[in-house]
Scaffold this active site. Structure first.
Site, PDB file in Angstrom:
ATOM      1  N   ASN A  77      32.939  42.541  42.243  1.00  0.00           N
ATOM      2  CA  ASN A  77      33.542  41.742  43.308  1.00  0.00           C
ATOM      3  C   ASN A  77      33.054  42.282  44.656  1.00  0.00           C
ATOM      4  OD1 ASN A  77      35.342  40.881  45.303  1.00  0.00           O
ATOM      5  ND2 ASN A  77      36.759  40.235  43.705  1.00  0.00           N
TER       6      ASN A  77
ATOM      7  N   HIS B  35      34.646  43.014  49.325  1.00  0.00           N
ATOM      8  CA  HIS B  35      34.953  44.164  50.176  1.00  0.00           C
ATOM      9  C   HIS B  35      33.800  44.512  51.114  1.00  0.00           C
ATOM     10  CE1 HIS B  35      38.481  44.466  47.684  1.00  0.00           C
ATOM     11  NE2 HIS B  35      37.697  44.384  46.640  1.00  0.00           N
TER      12      HIS B  35
ATOM     13  N   HIS C  83      35.198  35.809  46.286  1.00  0.00           N
ATOM     14  CA  HIS C  83      36.397  35.002  46.505  1.00  0.00           C
ATOM     15  C   HIS C  83      36.283  34.309  47.862  1.00  0.00           C
ATOM     16  CE1 HIS C  83      41.130  35.031  46.553  1.00  0.00           C
ATOM     17  NE2 HIS C  83      40.634  33.833  46.780  1.00  0.00           N
TER      18      HIS C  83
ATOM     19  N   ARG D 193      38.153  32.623  50.240  1.00  0.00           N
ATOM     20  CA  ARG D 193      39.566  32.349  50.541  1.00  0.00           C
ATOM     21  C   ARG D 193      39.681  31.206  51.535  1.00  0.00           C
ATOM     22  NH1 ARG D 193      43.341  36.878  49.213  1.00  0.00           N
ATOM     23  NH2 ARG D 193      44.801  35.616  50.392  1.00  0.00           N
TER      24      ARG D 193
ATOM     25  N   ARG E  42      38.785  35.141  55.238  1.00  0.00           N
ATOM     26  CA  ARG E  42      38.939  36.469  55.866  1.00  0.00           C
ATOM     27  C   ARG E  42      37.779  37.412  55.533  1.00  0.00           C
ATOM     28  NH1 ARG E  42      44.035  38.956  52.627  1.00  0.00           N
ATOM     29  NH2 ARG E  42      45.001  37.125  53.527  1.00  0.00           N
TER      30      ARG E  42
ATOM     31  N   GLU F  93      35.789  33.100  42.749  1.00  0.00           N
ATOM     32  CA  GLU F  93      37.260  33.150  42.745  1.00  0.00           C
ATOM     33  C   GLU F  93      37.758  32.190  43.794  1.00  0.00           C
ATOM     34  OE1 GLU F  93      39.177  36.834  43.547  1.00  0.00           O
ATOM     35  OE2 GLU F  93      38.099  37.798  41.920  1.00  0.00           O
TER      36      GLU F  93
ATOM     37  N   THR G 217      44.872  39.588  46.300  1.00  0.00           N
ATOM     38  CA  THR G 217      45.580  38.697  45.362  1.00  0.00           C
ATOM     39  C   THR G 217      46.683  39.481  44.654  1.00  0.00           C
ATOM     40  OG1 THR G 217      43.410  37.730  45.049  1.00  0.00           O
ATOM     41  CG2 THR G 217      45.165  36.936  43.618  1.00  0.00           C
TER      42      THR G 217
ATOM     43  N   GLU H 234      41.828  35.767  32.976  1.00  0.00           N
ATOM     44  CA  GLU H 234      41.593  37.115  33.510  1.00  0.00           C
ATOM     45  C   GLU H 234      42.963  37.759  33.644  1.00  0.00           C
ATOM     46  OE1 GLU H 234      38.794  37.689  36.702  1.00  0.00           O
ATOM     47  OE2 GLU H 234      39.910  39.435  37.437  1.00  0.00           O
TER      48      GLU H 234
ATOM     49  N   HIS I 215      41.518  43.888  38.687  1.00  0.00           N
ATOM     50  CA  HIS I 215      42.375  44.202  39.830  1.00  0.00           C
ATOM     51  C   HIS I 215      42.864  45.641  39.751  1.00  0.00           C
ATOM     52  CE1 HIS I 215      44.841  43.661  43.331  1.00  0.00           C
ATOM     53  NE2 HIS I 215      44.315  42.469  43.478  1.00  0.00           N
TER      54      HIS I 215
HETATM   55  N1  PXP Z   1      39.872  39.906  39.910  1.00  0.00           N
HETATM   56  C1  PXP Z   1      40.550  39.123  40.782  1.00  0.00           C
HETATM   57  C2  PXP Z   1      41.008  37.777  40.324  1.00  0.00           C
HETATM   58  C3  PXP Z   1      40.803  39.547  42.100  1.00  0.00           C
HETATM   59  O1  PXP Z   1      41.481  38.761  42.953  1.00  0.00           O
HETATM   60  C4  PXP Z   1      40.320  40.811  42.502  1.00  0.00           C
HETATM   61  C5  PXP Z   1      40.575  41.280  43.911  1.00  0.00           C
HETATM   62  O2  PXP Z   1      39.802  40.628  44.814  1.00  0.00           O
HETATM   63  C6  PXP Z   1      39.596  41.567  41.575  1.00  0.00           C
HETATM   64  C7  PXP Z   1      39.412  41.106  40.286  1.00  0.00           C
HETATM   65  C8  PXP Z   1      39.025  42.911  41.930  1.00  0.00           C
HETATM   66  O3  PXP Z   1      40.043  43.770  42.308  1.00  0.00           O
HETATM   67  P1  PXP Z   1      39.677  45.187  42.947  1.00  0.00           P
HETATM   68  O4  PXP Z   1      38.985  44.917  44.221  1.00  0.00           O
HETATM   69  O5  PXP Z   1      40.994  45.849  43.090  1.00  0.00           O
HETATM   70  O6  PXP Z   1      38.765  45.879  41.961  1.00  0.00           O
END
Ligand code: PXP
Length: 246
Positions: A7, A10, A47, A49, A53, A74, A105, A155, A196
């Site tokens: 993901n 970040h 993602h 959004r 953001r 996402e 999320t 998921e 997550h």
């Molecule tokens: N899966 C989903 C659906 C998420 O919303 C997120 C967070 O953006 C992640 C995985 C990844 O989470 P993390 O950044 O905590 O590894």
């Protein structure tokens, strides 16, 4: 083999901290995604959004163009984003709940309450050749409702597991919920992903959850990359996933 989807939101969060509203800036999530793929991850997750953001529209279209590997978008089940997804044609969409004031999320989808609209979007995506995953809490009602809707994947939200990881009792409870949900999902014909809050410390115990196809991990990998670099951060995570037996 257990797959790793990274993901990269970040990375965009860091860029937006300085360049919000500009059409450019660093670090570039697409450049980061290229490094992740070169390091051996199996997919990229982003993602888009509704409040934009972190990931911007140009990021996901550039990702689609440049990244050859599996792209997982996402998204909230919102008309504007559904239209974008139909244009983008990612390999898979993961439908997630979105709240404006959350940091990330925070919970899973309320599949029971939103059954009808989720089923409509599921059908629309599948008709366009896009697979559908639903981000849900590891509970039986959500798993069963996801199967009824016809999603290809669920998921499982590992946020609570991650939060409780240092508390033996809480961790075992959350692990049990994940194991039960994965078993039920598998029996119901769903493919099982998880994500997550997963990190270099809590991953090994997660090997006890059966039937996992893919983990989606972001924050811990991007954070580690700041000190050791992205290729090494990805490789270390891949090494921890090795040996998983579904
Ligand atoms: N899966 C989903 C659906 C998420 O919303 C997120 C967070 O953006 C992640 C995985 C990844 O989470 P993390 O950044 O905590 O590894």
């Amino acid at each position: 083999m257990l797959k790793l989807g990274i993901n990269i939101d970040h990375v965009a969060t860091i860029r937006e901290a300085r360049y919000r509203g500009c059409n450019h800036g660093e670090p570039d999530p697409v450049a980061a995604a290229i490094l992740c793929v070169e390091a051996g991850c199996h997919g990229i997750t982003a993602h888009l959004r509704e409040d934009r953001r972190h990931i911007q529209d140009r990021d996901i279209f550039n990702l689609r163009k440049i990244i050859g590997t599996r792209l997982n978008l996402e998204m909230a089940n919102a008309p504007e984003i559904v239209t974008i997804a139909m244009k983008l044609k990612p390999d898979v969409v993961c439908l997630v709940p979105e709240r404006r004031r959350e940091v990330t999320t925070e919970g899973g989808l309320d599949v029971m309450k939103n059954r009808k609209s989720l089923a409509t979007t599921r059908r629309k995506m599948n008709d366009a050749g896009i697979e559908v995953s639903l981000f849900i809490a590891p509970d039986a009602d959500s798993v069963e409702a996801s199967a009824e809707i016809g999603a290809q994947f669920i998921e499982l939200h590992t946020g609570k597991y991650s939060e409780q990881f240092k508390m033996k009792r809480g961790r075992n409870t959350e692990l049990r919920r994940l194991v039960d949900a994965a078993e039920l999902g598998h029996r119901s014909g769903l493919k099982i992903n998880a994500g997550h809050g997963l990190n270099y410390t809590n991953l090994s115990v997660l090997h006890r959850v059966p039937h996992l196809v893919e983990l989606n991990i972001g924050h811990s990998i991007v954070s580690r990359a700041i000190t050791v670099g992205l290729p090494r951060a990805v490789n270390e995570m891949l090494a921890l996933m090795k040996g998983y037996r579904a």
